[in-house]
Design a protein around this motif. Structure first.
Motif, PDB file in Angstrom:
ATOM      1  N   LYS A 131      37.134 -13.067  29.290  1.00  0.00           N
ATOM      2  CA  LYS A 131      37.822 -12.207  28.312  1.00  0.00           C
ATOM      3  C   LYS A 131      37.982 -12.913  26.963  1.00  0.00           C
ATOM      4  O   LYS A 131      37.812 -12.303  25.915  1.00  0.00           O
ATOM      5  CB  LYS A 131      39.191 -11.762  28.828  1.00  0.00           C
ATOM      6  N   CYS A 155      40.497  -2.387  26.242  1.00  0.00           N
ATOM      7  CA  CYS A 155      41.853  -2.909  26.340  1.00  0.00           C
ATOM      8  C   CYS A 155      42.559  -2.597  25.023  1.00  0.00           C
ATOM      9  O   CYS A 155      41.995  -1.975  24.137  1.00  0.00           O
ATOM     10  CB  CYS A 155      41.841  -4.412  26.625  1.00  0.00           C
ATOM     11  N   THR A 159      45.794  -7.125  23.008  1.00  0.00           N
ATOM     12  CA  THR A 159      45.199  -7.941  24.074  1.00  0.00           C
ATOM     13  C   THR A 159      44.032  -8.752  23.518  1.00  0.00           C
ATOM     14  O   THR A 159      43.863  -9.921  23.865  1.00  0.00           O
ATOM     15  CB  THR A 159      44.740  -7.048  25.241  1.00  0.00           C
TER      16      THR A 159
END
Length: 175
Positions: A131, A155, A159
């Motif tokens: 990520k 997302c 985030t």
């Protein structure tokens, strides 16, 4: 890359079975897929393999494109998933060896030194958790906004900011 209206037309026609429209759609987006794969993988031959895989796969998954996201955002996701699949298969086959050129510092030109430093940073970025790596590559490598990166990563924008913050912290420790 093709204008969105042109892409929409080719997508609609390709989904209806028009082979020429599908071929045109792939031809228009091939450079985009290759550039994206290369940014993540860092090796042209690997990026070309992933690009070929994505192009072949598009024929079967294009009917699943529902238009909720832009075609480009959807194609980013498809490409990133293919990159991840490729990386997993590479890890299963062999341990990646570091490919750092050994150049004597006293013989190195200033441009060479900068280029090697940038290459080292991107190599380190590719080693980050998934990520964090995706957020950094989308925002700094692809020059997308946090909002665009959030849509691609599916997302929230905050985030993406958090992943970039964590990545910076990790890179600070590594470098």
């Amino acid at each position: 890359m093709a204008p969105p209206q042109e892409t929409d037309t080719f997508v609609r026609l390709a989904k209806a079975g028009d082979v020429a429209a599908f071929e045109r759609l792939v031809a228009l987006h091939y450079p985009f897929i290759l550039k994206t794969a290369f940014r993540w993988l860092g090796h042209r031959s690997d990026a070309e393999d992933v690009t070929q895989s994505v192009c072949m796969r598009l024929a079967t998954i294009l009917p699943g494109f529902d238009g909720r996201a832009s075609f480009t955002s959807w194609l980013y996701r498809v490409t990133l998933n293919a990159v991840r699949d490729f990386q997993r298969s590479q890890q299963r086959r062999r341990q990646m060896a570091s490919r750092v050129a050994l150049i004597a510092p006293e013989k190195m030109e200033p441009d060479q030194e900068n280029r090697m430093r940038v290459e080292d940073i991107w190599r380190r970025v590719r080693e980050l958790p998934e990520k964090q790596r995706d957020a950094v590559l989308l925002v700094y490598g692809e020059h997308l906004s946090h909002a665009e990166a959030a849509r691609i990563m599916q997302c929230k924008e905050v985030t993406v900011s958090w992943h970039i913050h964590k990545a910076r912290k990790s890179l600070r420790d590594l470098l």
